[in-house]
Design a protein around this motif. Sequence first.
Motif, mmCIF file in Angstrom:
data_model
loop_
_atom_site.group_PDB
_atom_site.id
_atom_site.type_symbol
_atom_site.label_atom_id
_atom_site.label_comp_id
_atom_site.label_asym_id
_atom_site.label_seq_id
_atom_site.Cartn_x
_atom_site.Cartn_y
_atom_site.Cartn_z
ATOM 1 N N THR A 45 1.078 5.502 -6.819
ATOM 2 C CA THR A 45 1.006 4.611 -7.989
ATOM 3 C C THR A 45 0.063 5.163 -9.057
ATOM 4 O O THR A 45 -0.156 4.524 -10.082
ATOM 5 C CB THR A 45 0.601 3.167 -7.588
ATOM 6 N N GLY A 46 -0.566 6.313 -8.796
ATOM 7 C CA GLY A 46 -1.309 7.032 -9.835
ATOM 8 C C GLY A 46 -2.644 6.425 -10.226
ATOM 9 O O GLY A 46 -3.157 6.675 -11.315
ATOM 10 N N ARG A 47 -3.245 5.634 -9.337
ATOM 11 C CA ARG A 47 -4.524 4.995 -9.681
ATOM 12 C C ARG A 47 -5.699 5.702 -8.994
ATOM 13 O O ARG A 47 -6.615 5.068 -8.497
ATOM 14 C CB ARG A 47 -4.472 3.508 -9.325
ATOM 15 N N GLY B 27 3.339 18.806 1.548
ATOM 16 C CA GLY B 27 4.582 18.036 1.532
ATOM 17 C C GLY B 27 4.477 16.842 0.598
ATOM 18 O O GLY B 27 3.385 16.499 0.122
ATOM 19 N N ILE B 28 5.628 16.228 0.317
ATOM 20 C CA ILE B 28 5.654 14.969 -0.436
ATOM 21 C C ILE B 28 6.012 13.886 0.573
ATOM 22 O O ILE B 28 7.081 13.927 1.200
ATOM 23 C CB ILE B 28 6.709 15.006 -1.563
ATOM 24 N N VAL B 29 5.112 12.949 0.754
ATOM 25 C CA VAL B 29 5.313 11.924 1.783
ATOM 26 C C VAL B 29 6.172 10.798 1.195
ATOM 27 O O VAL B 29 5.844 10.253 0.136
ATOM 28 C CB VAL B 29 3.951 11.407 2.291
ATOM 29 N N LEU C 296 -0.126 3.990 0.481
ATOM 30 C CA LEU C 296 0.146 5.357 0.935
ATOM 31 C C LEU C 296 -0.660 6.426 0.175
ATOM 32 O O LEU C 296 -1.201 7.360 0.774
ATOM 33 C CB LEU C 296 1.651 5.599 0.787
ATOM 34 N N GLY C 297 -0.774 6.292 -1.158
ATOM 35 C CA GLY C 297 -1.567 7.269 -1.930
ATOM 36 C C GLY C 297 -3.006 7.253 -1.458
ATOM 37 O O GLY C 297 -3.655 8.293 -1.312
ATOM 38 N N ASN C 298 -3.518 6.058 -1.185
ATOM 39 C CA ASN C 298 -4.888 5.934 -0.683
ATOM 40 C C ASN C 298 -5.034 6.633 0.664
ATOM 41 O O ASN C 298 -6.001 7.359 0.915
ATOM 42 C CB ASN C 298 -5.250 4.448 -0.587
ATOM 43 N N LEU C 299 -4.042 6.446 1.516
ATOM 44 C CA LEU C 299 -4.065 7.075 2.844
ATOM 45 C C LEU C 299 -4.049 8.604 2.704
ATOM 46 O O LEU C 299 -4.811 9.318 3.364
ATOM 47 C CB LEU C 299 -2.835 6.591 3.606
ATOM 48 N N TYR D 221 -16.358 14.547 1.266
ATOM 49 C CA TYR D 221 -15.165 14.082 1.972
ATOM 50 C C TYR D 221 -13.992 13.830 1.036
ATOM 51 O O TYR D 221 -12.859 13.634 1.497
ATOM 52 C CB TYR D 221 -15.460 12.819 2.803
ATOM 53 N N ARG D 222 -14.242 13.818 -0.277
ATOM 54 C CA ARG D 222 -13.176 13.698 -1.285
ATOM 55 C C ARG D 222 -13.718 14.329 -2.555
ATOM 56 O O ARG D 222 -14.924 14.318 -2.785
ATOM 57 C CB ARG D 222 -12.885 12.219 -1.577
ATOM 58 N N VAL D 223 -12.828 14.811 -3.420
ATOM 59 C CA VAL D 223 -13.345 15.453 -4.626
ATOM 60 C C VAL D 223 -12.360 15.298 -5.786
ATOM 61 O O VAL D 223 -11.151 15.218 -5.578
ATOM 62 C CB VAL D 223 -13.691 16.941 -4.341
#
Length: 492
Positions: free
Chosen positions: A71-73, A209-211, A144-147, A450-452
């Motif tokens: 969702t691009g957020r 991959g694209i999930v 899903l994007g968050n995951l 852990y994220r960037v």
Amino acid sequence: MSASEAISGWREIVGEEHIASGAALADLEANVSAFPARTVVAVVRPGDPGEVEEIVRIARAHRVPLYPISTGRNWGLGSRQPVQDGCAIVDLSRLNRIREVDESARYAIVEPGVTQAQLAAYLEKHAPTTALNVTGSSPNSSVLGNLLERGTGFRRHRTEEVRGLEVVLGTGQLMRTGLWAGDGPRQLHHYRTGLGPNLDALFTQSNLGIVTAAVVDLVPRRDDLRMLMLSFPDHHLADVVDGVRKLFVQGTLRSLVHIFNDKRILAMTNSHEVTTWTGLVAVDGTSAQVDLAVAEARSVLESGKGAEVTVVDQAMATGANADQLISGLFSVHSGKPSTAFLEGMFRSVPGMEPPEDLDDADNTALGYLACMPVVAVEGRTARELVDLVEEICTAHDIFPAVAVNPTGADYAEVVVNLYFDRTDAAETAAAHSCNRELHRRLYENGFRFYRVDIENMPYLTDVDSGPWAAVQLIKSAFDPDHILAPGRYCPS
Ligand SMILES: Cc1cc2nc3c(=O)[nH]c(=O)nc-3n(C[C@H](O)[C@H](O)[C@H](O)COP(=O)(O)OP(=O)(O)OC[C@H]3O[C@@H](n4cnc5c(N)ncnc54)[C@H](O)[C@@H]3O)c2cc1C
């Protein structure tokens, strides 16, 4: 590479109304972090996994890289912007089916466009003994994007919840992981890995991959859920972190703890009287279990650790006189998405107010950057990290909103939020310089991330001693033409 031929091919697949290119891409440039806009050749919006396979095959034939979003957020880390120039964005928000929910087995199969609000509402109606592990982001952000970004909900780490993924590889092939790869007469989602290597982990923070769907574990709704609020002054931070570790080790705490500094909390309340740190955690179970957990938490955190523990139950959080902040915080712990954190973000710069459409963060004057180091749940080390963050931010005249979030007894994810006024060039430059320095100095001081965000990603993938050579081998097999999300969590 021929972008125009690829665009014609994609247009035939998704139809004229689901592809944008040329001047129609102007609104993509704005992003809440004020990162330099990447050149994007098109935005393609497929309607089902079959169209995703076709889009990948065309991208491969014409060597045009793709950057998938749900969702691009991804605010603070890049919003909808790819890491590198020249990509077509594959916007998966039209894949928004909740394919299946199994209440007794506690899982949901969701596509990338399924939002937190959509799944939470569905569960409330059709599977009321389960709940979604909700994040503090928009109700309209995706599960899903968050995951895939390896995000964190208020109950646990999102990656703990993956029971299977459906993925289109860079070859254009669709595959499923674990037991989901096959079929059979019985339920397939009770055993995550199947036989052989566990492939799920390959697709989070990756460009392999694209999930197109995920089987996501749901939180069981237990008889009783209460939220503990810990309040304590700055000089007790190390003590409380050590106390929280003890509570995890002895099994009292089972949900993730958030510990926010005053900047983060003050933006969410009209009160001027908050202690320097506020901790939050859900405890649930039978009433007897929760009573015991509350007593244990009080005994560990109050005596000697300097925290005051307040217990919030459903009635206090939802009653007619409930404090709005408490309601919002209780809501996210109990599986209901809330806009409390989003509204707080907009109030973090003096004089700014939330826009009518809270999801329009990329198009307001608010600027937001996030730096995300990870630290052991060890009071002394957490204190050192927070001191270093404060020193760097003070030198840039910035008061950061900090959260130290122990996910269990081992590690705490730290979020350092920098807010600024994007219409002020000097403030924007200071925030970016501060964020750069935070990444570099924390790294030099032994802290890891852990994220960037998309700007600091090339720096970290360059200096970090990750298993990148092995990742490149897998990349050549899964995405031989390197057309998926170049530079995303991977050296280029
Ligand atoms: C106020 C506020 C509170 C927040 N609270 C939290 C929080 O509690 N926890 C948290 O983790 N984050 C939080 N965030 C950060 C962020 O908003 C969330 O992580 C949000 O879910 C990400 O947006 P999205 O779901 O639209 O994902 P997207 O932006 O769509 O995806 C994130 C990234 O994952 C990759 N990706 C997405 N979909 C796919 C796919 N189908 N296949 C392959 N790759 C893909 C892409 O690289 C993309 O850039 C918060 C942000 C704000 C502003």
